[in-house]
Design a protein around this motif. Sequence first.
Motif, PDB file in Angstrom:
ATOM      1  N   ASP A  48      52.659 132.869 -39.245  1.00 40.89           N
ATOM      2  CA  ASP A  48      52.381 131.764 -38.340  1.00 40.89           C
ATOM      3  C   ASP A  48      52.853 130.438 -38.947  1.00 40.89           C
ATOM      4  N   GLU A  49      52.998 129.445 -38.080  1.00 35.67           N
ATOM      5  CA  GLU A  49      53.546 128.160 -38.528  1.00 35.67           C
ATOM      6  C   GLU A  49      52.664 127.491 -39.575  1.00 35.67           C
ATOM      7  N   ALA A  50      51.345 127.653 -39.451  1.00 34.36           N
ATOM      8  CA  ALA A  50      50.448 127.010 -40.413  1.00 34.36           C
ATOM      9  C   ALA A  50      50.707 127.521 -41.830  1.00 34.36           C
ATOM     10  N   THR A  51      50.943 128.817 -41.968  1.00 30.39           N
ATOM     11  CA  THR A  51      51.220 129.388 -43.290  1.00 30.39           C
ATOM     12  C   THR A  51      52.575 128.925 -43.804  1.00 30.39           C
ATOM     13  N   ILE A  52      53.577 128.925 -42.924  1.00 28.50           N
ATOM     14  CA  ILE A  52      54.901 128.447 -43.328  1.00 28.50           C
ATOM     15  C   ILE A  52      54.807 126.994 -43.789  1.00 28.50           C
ATOM     16  N   ARG A  53      54.068 126.192 -43.053  1.00 24.06           N
ATOM     17  CA  ARG A  53      53.922 124.773 -43.410  1.00 24.06           C
ATOM     18  C   ARG A  53      53.217 124.619 -44.761  1.00 24.06           C
ATOM     19  N   LYS A  54      52.238 125.465 -45.016  1.00 22.71           N
ATOM     20  CA  LYS A  54      51.535 125.397 -46.303  1.00 22.71           C
ATOM     21  C   LYS A  54      52.497 125.679 -47.452  1.00 22.71           C
ATOM     22  N   VAL A  55      53.342 126.710 -47.280  1.00 27.06           N
ATOM     23  CA  VAL A  55      54.329 127.048 -48.310  1.00 27.06           C
ATOM     24  C   VAL A  55      55.273 125.870 -48.539  1.00 27.06           C
ATOM     25  N   VAL A  56      55.750 125.283 -47.470  1.00 24.82           N
ATOM     26  CA  VAL A  56      56.672 124.147 -47.586  1.00 24.82           C
ATOM     27  C   VAL A  56      55.987 122.973 -48.275  1.00 24.82           C
ATOM     28  N   ARG A  57      54.746 122.721 -47.949  1.00 28.80           N
ATOM     29  CA  ARG A  57      54.029 121.600 -48.593  1.00 28.80           C
ATOM     30  C   ARG A  57      53.836 121.848 -50.078  1.00 28.80           C
ATOM     31  N   TYR A  58      53.522 123.079 -50.456  1.00 25.46           N
ATOM     32  CA  TYR A  58      53.417 123.396 -51.886  1.00 25.46           C
ATOM     33  C   TYR A  58      54.750 123.137 -52.582  1.00 25.46           C
ATOM     34  N   LEU A  59      55.842 123.524 -51.913  1.00 24.52           N
ATOM     35  CA  LEU A  59      57.158 123.301 -52.493  1.00 24.52           C
ATOM     36  C   LEU A  59      57.438 121.807 -52.656  1.00 24.52           C
ATOM     37  N   LEU A  60      57.124 121.038 -51.640  1.00 25.33           N
ATOM     38  CA  LEU A  60      57.459 119.614 -51.653  1.00 25.33           C
ATOM     39  C   LEU A  60      56.543 118.803 -52.556  1.00 25.33           C
ATOM     40  N   ARG A  61      55.265 119.154 -52.616  1.00 22.85           N
ATOM     41  CA  ARG A  61      54.296 118.337 -53.337  1.00 22.85           C
ATOM     42  C   ARG A  61      53.932 118.895 -54.711  1.00 22.85           C
ATOM     43  N   GLY A  62      54.311 120.145 -54.949  1.00 22.54           N
ATOM     44  CA  GLY A  62      53.973 120.741 -56.236  1.00 22.54           C
ATOM     45  C   GLY A  62      52.528 121.215 -56.264  1.00 22.54           C
ATOM     46  N   ILE A  63      52.182 121.941 -57.314  1.00 26.04           N
ATOM     47  CA  ILE A  63      50.816 122.488 -57.420  1.00 26.04           C
ATOM     48  C   ILE A  63      50.089 121.956 -58.648  1.00 26.04           C
ATOM     49  N   GLU A  64      50.731 121.067 -59.382  1.00 30.08           N
ATOM     50  CA  GLU A  64      50.096 120.541 -60.590  1.00 30.08           C
ATOM     51  C   GLU A  64      48.942 119.604 -60.228  1.00 30.08           C
ATOM     52  N   GLY A  65      47.818 119.758 -60.914  1.00 33.47           N
ATOM     53  CA  GLY A  65      46.667 118.908 -60.700  1.00 33.47           C
ATOM     54  C   GLY A  65      46.816 117.551 -61.373  1.00 33.47           C
ATOM     55  N   PRO A  66      45.871 116.645 -61.140  1.00 36.51           N
ATOM     56  CA  PRO A  66      45.967 115.301 -61.715  1.00 36.51           C
ATOM     57  C   PRO A  66      45.953 115.291 -63.240  1.00 36.51           C
ATOM     58  N   ASP A  67      45.383 116.321 -63.846  1.00 36.15           N
ATOM     59  CA  ASP A  67      45.341 116.383 -65.325  1.00 36.15           C
ATOM     60  C   ASP A  67      46.408 117.299 -65.881  1.00 36.15           C
ATOM     61  N   GLY A  68      47.356 117.750 -65.019  1.00 35.32           N
ATOM     62  CA  GLY A  68      48.372 118.702 -65.448  1.00 35.32           C
ATOM     63  C   GLY A  68      49.412 118.080 -66.357  1.00 35.32           C
TER      64      GLY A  68
END
Length: 199
Positions: free
Chosen positions: A179-199
């Motif tokens: 579904d589009e929501a899952t695709i969008r989540k993947v794209v957002r992870y790609l664009l914004r990264g997954i590192e936390g503020p203390d990473g």
Amino acid sequence: MAEVVDTARKSIGARRNPDSAEAILDAAEAVLVEAGYAGFSIEAVARRARAGKPTIYRWWPSKASLLLEVYQRQKRVDVPDTGRLEEDLVGFLKNLFAHWRETSSGSVFRSLIAEAQSDETAAAALAGYTGGRRAHTGQIIERARARGEVAADVDPAVAADLVASYAWRQLLTNRLDEDEATIRKVVRYLLRGIEGPDG
């Protein structure tokens, strides 16, 4: 054995005769529809196209290279240019998944990937194709970089590989109805990264 071809479509050497090439590609598509990937062979294509096997092998050095051209010929995937990278990537992936899901090309491409694991000529043909696709998808990233959406030091080709790795996973695991929501989540992870503020 002498090569037998339709006199209206004689081979003209290493340079492709457009009429003969079209007839061979039409025949290849028809054989795929009738026999599937497992039943696809250069012999069957040659018979159907009334072309000699040497002609086919001169223009397509392997079964995989012929199938890749058939795949590219069938591929009709719109690449959005909305002015926003997230929307472009989400739209591109949705269009790609729909194409793979709704046409025979998805199963053809999946089979080519499988064959490339044990056949060097298939692997070489696939590598050549994916190099071109990497550059094509990278253009989406380059456009966004020109708009200032992407950092100047981001390599568009590497970003394109990340998009492709997700797309191929969905293809190979037959999960093209994401579904589009899952695709969008993947794209957002790609664009914004997954590192936390203390990473």
